[in-house]
Design a protein around this motif. Structure first.
Motif, PDB file in Angstrom:
ATOM      1  N   UNK A  78      10.765  -6.480 -26.257  1.00 58.41           N
ATOM      2  CA  UNK A  78       9.561  -6.187 -27.215  1.00 58.41           C
ATOM      3  C   UNK A  78      10.118  -6.773 -28.493  1.00 58.41           C
ATOM      4  N   UNK A  79      11.293  -6.590 -28.558  1.00 63.87           N
ATOM      5  CA  UNK A  79      11.963  -7.008 -30.123  1.00 63.87           C
ATOM      6  C   UNK A  79      12.406  -8.455 -30.180  1.00 63.87           C
ATOM      7  N   UNK A  80      12.315  -9.136 -28.952  1.00 62.94           N
ATOM      8  CA  UNK A  80      12.789 -10.708 -28.797  1.00 62.94           C
ATOM      9  C   UNK A  80      11.681 -11.621 -29.484  1.00 62.94           C
ATOM     10  N   UNK A  81      11.911 -12.751 -29.754  1.00 61.08           N
ATOM     11  CA  UNK A  81      10.935 -13.483 -30.253  1.00 61.08           C
ATOM     12  C   UNK A  81       9.760 -13.754 -29.485  1.00 61.08           C
ATOM     13  N   UNK A  82       9.879 -13.651 -28.241  1.00 59.10           N
ATOM     14  CA  UNK A  82       8.909 -13.801 -27.444  1.00 59.10           C
ATOM     15  C   UNK A  82       7.872 -12.678 -27.483  1.00 59.10           C
ATOM     16  N   UNK A  83       8.404 -11.238 -27.445  1.00 56.15           N
ATOM     17  CA  UNK A  83       7.755 -10.165 -27.739  1.00 56.15           C
ATOM     18  C   UNK A  83       7.120 -10.150 -28.807  1.00 56.15           C
ATOM     19  N   UNK A  84       7.749 -10.476 -30.042  1.00 58.37           N
ATOM     20  CA  UNK A  84       6.975 -10.373 -31.099  1.00 58.37           C
ATOM     21  C   UNK A  84       5.947 -11.448 -31.543  1.00 58.37           C
ATOM     22  N   UNK A  85       6.126 -12.509 -30.843  1.00 56.07           N
ATOM     23  CA  UNK A  85       4.959 -13.361 -30.786  1.00 56.07           C
ATOM     24  C   UNK A  85       3.916 -12.959 -30.164  1.00 56.07           C
TER      25      UNK A  85
END
Length: 289
Positions: free
Chosen positions: A270-277
């Motif tokens: 969730x906190x990764x770049x993918x999750x944030x996107x």
């Protein structure tokens, strides 16, 4: 008033987010991670099991999008999402019926918040919405309070047609309802109908010219009108710059002391770049700790 204090606090948070997240850029889904992300991926490739989430119906869209991407990334893991209201989230997690609870509001003292870890993943706007045939496009915060408290009962009192106002709300367990009533400092609203999802509110408002309701910003579509509040459009930009004050947190909770690797990896994602996107693409303002 309580509502004004809450508005001020969220406005400060929203302004802080402008500074914190202005540097985040988009990524392409499916891109292979590199460096530290590659090592983390290799170390977690055996992650498996079923991750269950339950709670806020307003968070169903973003939870489903995150869950689908998580399952693609970790092929041995599945994510099951259901929505029965923010009020059910603590009990679902405490009883073990869900590993993670979705709440579109702050936890109440009566929900034993000390028993849970709380992770805010996003900020969402609440939109006051009317039928497209309604000539009213802007209300002051005071007018909204008076409408939902019953002090204003006819649209002509706020520049609309000579027509009785039909109040639509959410069920008592709804985080959207709790957030809305707290922000506008209204309690004991006499709703014509209490609906079980944001989608139902949109459908009812779109078919009834006399109605007014409230929905999550990410559920706003062209079948209804999202009202300006004090002259400010409901939008992500205006939430970020602190001018649109009708907003609430999206929180995920889990049992304190949990040693579940599946939960830990979920929040890493969730906190990764993918999750944030994904969160941003769902119409929300991401919050990474």
């Amino acid at each position: 008033m309580r509502g004004k204090r809450i508005w001020k606090g969220w406005s400060i948070l929203a302004l802080a987010l402008v500074v914190t997240f202005s540097g985040c850029g988009p990524i392409l889904y499916g891109d292979k991670p590199s460096g530290e992300e590659t090592q983390q991926s290799a170390a977690s490739q055996e992650i498996s099991g079923k991750l269950t989430l339950n709670g806020s119906t307003s968070m169903a869209k973003v939870s489903q999008a995150l869950g689908e991407a998580f399952s693609r990334k970790y092929s041995k893991a599945t994510v099951e999402t259901s929505g029965t209201g923010s009020g059910d989230a603590p009990n679902s997690v405490a009883s073990g019926n869900a590993l993670i609870g979705n709440m579109s509001r702050e936890m109440k003292d009566s929900e034993n918040p000390d028993q849970f870890e709380q992770v805010q993943i996003a900020i969402d706007g609440i939109v006051v919405t009317v039928n497209k045939a309604n000539p009213v496009t802007n209300l002051t915060a005071e007018q909204v309070t008076k409408i939902f408290s019953g002090a204003i009962k006819n649209w002509k009192e706020v520049g609309g047609n000579d027509q009785a106002i039909t109040l639509l709300g959410r069920e008592s367990a709804s985080g959207t309802r709790d957030g809305f009533e707290s922000l506008f400092d209204v309690e004991g609203c006499e709703y014509a109908a209490e609906l079980t999802s944001t989608g139902e509110v949109v459908t009812r408002v779109s078919s009834d010219p006399s109605s007014i309701g409230y929905i999550s910003l990410d559920s706003l579509n062209d079948s209804v009108v999202g009202l300006q509040i004090d002259g400010v459009e409901p939008s992500e930009e205006n939430i970020l710059n602190g001018t649109y004050l009708v907003q609430r947190p999206f929180i995920q909770i889990y049992k304190k002391g949990s040693d579940s690797e599946l939960i830990a990896v979920w929040f890493q994602f969730v906190k990764s770049e993918e999750g944030q996107k994904i969160i941003q693409d769902s119409g929300l303002i991401p919050v990474a700790e």
